[in-house]
Scaffold this active site. Structure first.
Site, short mmCIF file in Angstrom:
data_model
loop_
_atom_site.label_atom_id
_atom_site.label_comp_id
_atom_site.label_asym_id
_atom_site.label_seq_id
_atom_site.Cartn_x
_atom_site.Cartn_y
_atom_site.Cartn_z
N GLY A 1 68.38 75.51 49.74
CA GLY A 1 67.25 74.86 50.39
C GLY A 1 65.94 75.10 49.66
N GLU B 1 50.80 63.89 67.29
CA GLU B 1 50.23 63.25 66.10
C GLU B 1 50.76 61.82 65.93
OE1 GLU B 1 49.20 67.36 63.69
OE2 GLU B 1 50.92 66.21 63.02
N ASP C 1 63.22 78.17 59.38
CA ASP C 1 63.72 77.52 60.61
C ASP C 1 65.18 77.83 60.90
OD1 ASP C 1 61.27 76.31 60.80
OD2 ASP C 1 62.02 74.26 60.84
C1 LIG Z 1 57.55 65.97 61.45
C2 LIG Z 1 57.30 67.44 61.26
C3 LIG Z 1 56.01 67.91 61.29
C4 LIG Z 1 55.76 69.27 61.12
N1 LIG Z 1 54.46 69.71 61.14
C5 LIG Z 1 54.20 71.00 60.89
C6 LIG Z 1 52.86 71.47 60.81
O1 LIG Z 1 51.91 70.69 60.98
N2 LIG Z 1 52.65 72.78 60.52
C7 LIG Z 1 53.69 73.64 60.30
O2 LIG Z 1 53.45 74.81 60.00
N3 LIG Z 1 54.96 73.25 60.41
C8 LIG Z 1 55.25 71.95 60.67
N4 LIG Z 1 56.54 71.53 60.76
C9 LIG Z 1 57.62 72.52 60.66
C10 LIG Z 1 57.85 72.95 59.23
O3 LIG Z 1 57.96 71.80 58.40
C11 LIG Z 1 59.10 73.80 59.17
O4 LIG Z 1 58.92 74.92 59.99
C12 LIG Z 1 59.36 74.25 57.75
O5 LIG Z 1 59.63 73.15 56.92
C13 LIG Z 1 60.55 75.23 57.71
O6 LIG Z 1 60.75 75.61 56.39
P1 LIG Z 1 62.20 75.97 55.89
O7 LIG Z 1 62.04 76.45 54.48
O8 LIG Z 1 62.89 76.83 56.85
O9 LIG Z 1 62.99 74.58 55.89
P2 LIG Z 1 62.63 73.17 55.26
O10 LIG Z 1 61.25 73.12 54.76
O11 LIG Z 1 63.05 72.17 56.28
O12 LIG Z 1 63.60 73.07 54.02
C14 LIG Z 1 65.00 73.04 54.14
C15 LIG Z 1 65.57 72.52 52.83
O13 LIG Z 1 66.98 72.74 52.85
C16 LIG Z 1 67.63 71.61 52.31
N5 LIG Z 1 68.99 71.61 52.85
C17 LIG Z 1 69.36 71.59 54.14
N6 LIG Z 1 70.70 71.66 54.27
C18 LIG Z 1 71.19 71.74 53.01
C19 LIG Z 1 72.50 71.83 52.47
N7 LIG Z 1 73.58 71.89 53.24
N8 LIG Z 1 72.64 71.86 51.12
C20 LIG Z 1 71.56 71.80 50.31
N9 LIG Z 1 70.29 71.72 50.77
C21 LIG Z 1 70.10 71.69 52.10
C22 LIG Z 1 66.77 70.44 52.76
O14 LIG Z 1 66.97 69.32 51.91
C23 LIG Z 1 65.37 71.03 52.65
O15 LIG Z 1 64.80 70.78 51.39
C24 LIG Z 1 56.83 70.17 60.92
C25 LIG Z 1 58.14 69.69 60.88
C26 LIG Z 1 58.37 68.33 61.05
C27 LIG Z 1 59.77 67.80 60.98
#
Ligand SMILES: Cc1cc2nc3c(=O)[nH]c(=O)nc-3n(C[C@H](O)[C@H](O)[C@H](O)COP(=O)(O)OP(=O)(O)OC[C@H]3O[C@@H](n4cnc5c(N)ncnc54)[C@H](O)[C@@H]3O)c2cc1C
Length: 438
Positions: free
Chosen positions: A21, A180, A310
């Site tokens: 990810g 939003e 997340d």
């Molecule tokens: C519409 C929206 C608005 C948001 N607004 C805000 C905001 O204003 N402020 C804020 O702080 N947070 C916001 N968030 C939440 C924030 O985006 C997440 O908390 C954050 O992205 C989590 O980061 P992460 O690294 O855990 O996962 P992510 O950033 O979601 O990254 C996960 C990655 O894993 C990859 N992946 C998943 N499964 C697989 C697999 N099986 N194999 C290979 N790759 C995979 C995906 O392609 C992705 O690139 C928002 C979320 C959404 C959906």
């Protein structure tokens, strides 16, 4: 094992850290491991990082989709110990320290699950089929196509019931994304609808926001919740609080407050669940499909598997419900895990994770936002400026920052935008992109 990368062929003896990810958590971790005595392999099913906070602006056609994505390879051109592969991880085998992907298998010494979350339809297959999720760029573009296609059809249909449904927008979920999105739809109705569609009246376009809790932005301060509701109400958004969607068959949306809304546009921002690859045992998975981790983000029951952002759930006395599913939590966990992995490799003591909450922001439209910064609560124009500055600064890539800033400036002064294109026709029957159509 797949040997599609130069790092693999080096037969390196350095421990291999595989990160699944390239979101906020995974990217931060990989960046922090630059020049560290490890080989880093980052896998993502997309070749770009997505800045999710601005997805709703892509969905509404305010900004172009490419400006909130950034190619992962471009970020790491100067990292010698780093390799990226475009691959979807399918399964983890913790006994052999192997993961299976759609391009082959790979071994790891340390595995970090940073797969984020996905839309939660709470098991309702009919709603999942008909409602529009918004977790990634393709889904935001689907919404953009749907909105424009439905307005185009509303213009020409002779069926008044159908016209009503095509021009009715229901956003489900009153957290930051739902607030939003509904604010942006309301703004589109006031500023754009009648400029683009001379035959449609803004009084025929309705925007609803349905939220299960008794207030909007429940995770923010009472002042922010109340102000968001006031801003949206003034923008003619009909808000149903303490209301849950019961069913949606593509035309009738039934809510448990007794209301039924005829609509062709249901935008689902009502919840997320952790995106967990197969192979993590059920006892390590908590409510919301998040993986239980300890205070250094190590997955319950494993020595060399970690989860951040997340996808993870860290329960501590200070965080009995885990950390919020927001970008700063994922980033901070990625930062600390980089340090802790190196401590573990050297046999040194590790540091427990402590989340530093720098505040929460949400915008409701032009000049309107709410901000909770510790004990300081801002609302209105200054909160909106702060929201804009924070988002520009957080975007990946200098060019993206410039493009977004310029788009916002142009949109602000012209009260319009240029991104309302249907470049991918959304088939409303199959609910998929239709390459053949139009
Ligand atoms: C519409 C929206 C608005 C948001 N607004 C805000 C905001 O204003 N402020 C804020 O702080 N947070 C916001 N968030 C939440 C924030 O985006 C997440 O908390 C954050 O992205 C989590 O980061 P992460 O690294 O855990 O996962 P992510 O950033 O979601 O990254 C996960 C990655 O894993 C990859 N992946 C998943 N499964 C697989 C697999 N099986 N194999 C290979 N790759 C995979 C995906 O392609 C992705 O690139 C928002 C979320 C959404 C959906």
């Amino acid at each position: 094992m797949f040997t599609v990368t130069s790092q693999d062929s080096k037969q390196s003896r350095k421990p291999r850290v595989v990160i699944i990810g390239g979101g906020f958590g995974g990217l931060t971790l990989a960046k922090k491991l630059k020049n560290a005595p490890v080989d880093v392999l980052l896998l993502d099913k997309h070749n770009y990082h997505t800045f999710q906070p601005l997805l709703y602006q892509v969905a509404i056609g305010s900004i172009e989709a490419d400006s909130i994505g950034f190619p992962i390879r471009r970020i790491f051109t100067r990292h010698d110990n780093f390799t990226f592969n475009l691959a979807e991880v399918q399964k983890i085998d913790a006994i052999t320290n192997t993961i299976t992907t759609d391009i082959g298998s790979v071994n790891y010494d340390y595995l970090v699950i940073a797969t984020g979350s996905n839309t939660n339809f709470f098991g309702n297959k009919e709603i999942e089929h008909f409602a529009m999720p918004m977790k990634n760029i393709p889904e935001a573009l689907n919404i953009r196509s749907l909105i424009i296609q439905n307005l185009e059809t509303a213009l020409v249909t002779g069926d008044s019931r159908e016209k009503f449904a095509l021009m009715t927008f229901v956003v489900v979920g009153g957290g930051p994304t739902g607030v939003e999105l509904s604010g942006a739809l309301a703004e589109m109705r006031h500023l754009i609808l009648m400029k683009d569609y001379h035959g449609l009246s803004k009084y025929d376009m309705r925007v609803y926001l349905v939220e299960g809790k008794d207030k909007l932005l429940a995770a923010m301060s009472p002042e922010a919740s109340a102000k968001a509701k006031e801003f949206l109400t003034k923008a003619d958004v009909t808000i149903y609080n303490s209301a849950h969607v019961e069913s949606y068959d593509g035309f009738y949306l039934k809510i448990d407050n007794g209301k039924t809304i005829k609509t062709r546009n249901v935008l689902w921002a009502a919840g997320v669940k952790g995106e967990v690859p197969e192979g993590i045992p059920a006892e390590a998975i908590a409510k919301g499909n998040r993986i239980y981790v300890d205070e250094i983000n190590r997955v319950k029951g494993y020595e060399n598997i970690f989860a951040i952002g997340d996808a993870s759930l860290m329960i501590t006395p200070e965080t009995p419900n885990g950390h919020p599913g927001v970008a700063p939590a994922a980033i901070q966990q990625g930062e600390l895990l980089a340090e802790n992995l190196l401590h573990l490799i050297k046999g040194e003591a590790t540091k427990p994770f402590k989340y530093h909450d720098k505040g929460t922001l949400a915008t409701i439209g032009r000049n309107k936002a709410v901000a909770d910064l510790g004990k300081i609560h801002l609302q209105g124009f200054f909160a909106w400026l702060l929201w804009g500055a924070v988002h520009i600064m957080s975007l990946a890539g200098f060019a993206n920052k410039g493009i977004i800033f310029l788009s916002w400036a142009i949109n602000y002064f012209t009260k319009n935008s240029d991104n309302r294109l249907v470049v991918r026709y959304f088939n409303t029957k199959t609910r998929e992109i239709d390459a053949e159509a139009k």
